[in-house]
Design a protein around this motif. Structure first.
Motif, PDB file in Angstrom:
ATOM      1  N   GLU A  63       0.824  -1.211   0.000  1.00  0.00           N
ATOM      2  CA  GLU A  63       0.000   0.000   0.000  1.00  0.00           C
ATOM      3  C   GLU A  63       0.858   1.262   0.000  1.00  0.00           C
ATOM      4  OE1 GLU A  63      -3.230   0.540  -0.609  1.00  0.00           O
ATOM      5  OE2 GLU A  63      -3.154  -1.589  -1.077  1.00  0.00           O
ATOM      6  N   ARG A  67       0.350   3.903  -2.999  1.00  0.00           N
ATOM      7  CA  ARG A  67      -0.151   5.253  -2.716  1.00  0.00           C
ATOM      8  C   ARG A  67       0.622   6.315  -3.482  1.00  0.00           C
ATOM      9  NH1 ARG A  67      -0.428   3.776   2.860  1.00  0.00           N
ATOM     10  NH2 ARG A  67       1.563   4.797   3.167  1.00  0.00           N
ATOM     11  N   GLN A  68       1.839   6.004  -3.872  1.00  0.00           N
ATOM     12  CA  GLN A  68       2.666   6.973  -4.597  1.00  0.00           C
ATOM     13  C   GLN A  68       2.305   7.043  -6.074  1.00  0.00           C
ATOM     14  OE1 GLN A  68       6.843   6.489  -3.567  1.00  0.00           O
ATOM     15  NE2 GLN A  68       6.184   5.524  -1.660  1.00  0.00           N
TER      16      GLN A  68
END
Length: 94
Positions: A63, A67-68
């Motif tokens: 995750e 998320r990046q």
């Protein structure tokens, strides 16, 4: 509809050496080089083709990288490459 990119190579091929040098000197993105730069230059090798593997990662790690945004697998690979580099340097110093 995709836009077809046009090449300027036909136009550039008609430029004199002086014109090319003048345009390069006025380009704010062009970095000047001298003979010393080329004496230190090394040929870059093409990176080895990546292999497909299955790897199990903890949900938190996965995750974090996702998320990046897009390219998370490439970022995971870069982190692992850096880890390998550090480990190899430590081994070489022993």
């Amino acid at each position: 509809m995709k836009r077809k990119l046009k090449s300027d190579m036909e136009q550039v091929s008609r430029f004199s050496e002086e014109e090319i040098a003048r345009r390069a000197a006025s380009d704010p993105d062009a970095l000047p080089t001298d003979e010393a730069f080329w004496m230190r230059a090394v040929r870059a090798e093409h990176p080895a083709k990546k292999q497909n593997v299955t790897i199990r990662l903890s949900p938190g790690v996965l995750e974090f990288f996702k998320r990046q945004g897009p390219g998370y697998q490439t970022r995971i690979n870069a982190v692992l490459e850096r880890y390998v580099e550090i480990q190899e340097n430590q081994i070489a110093r022993r």
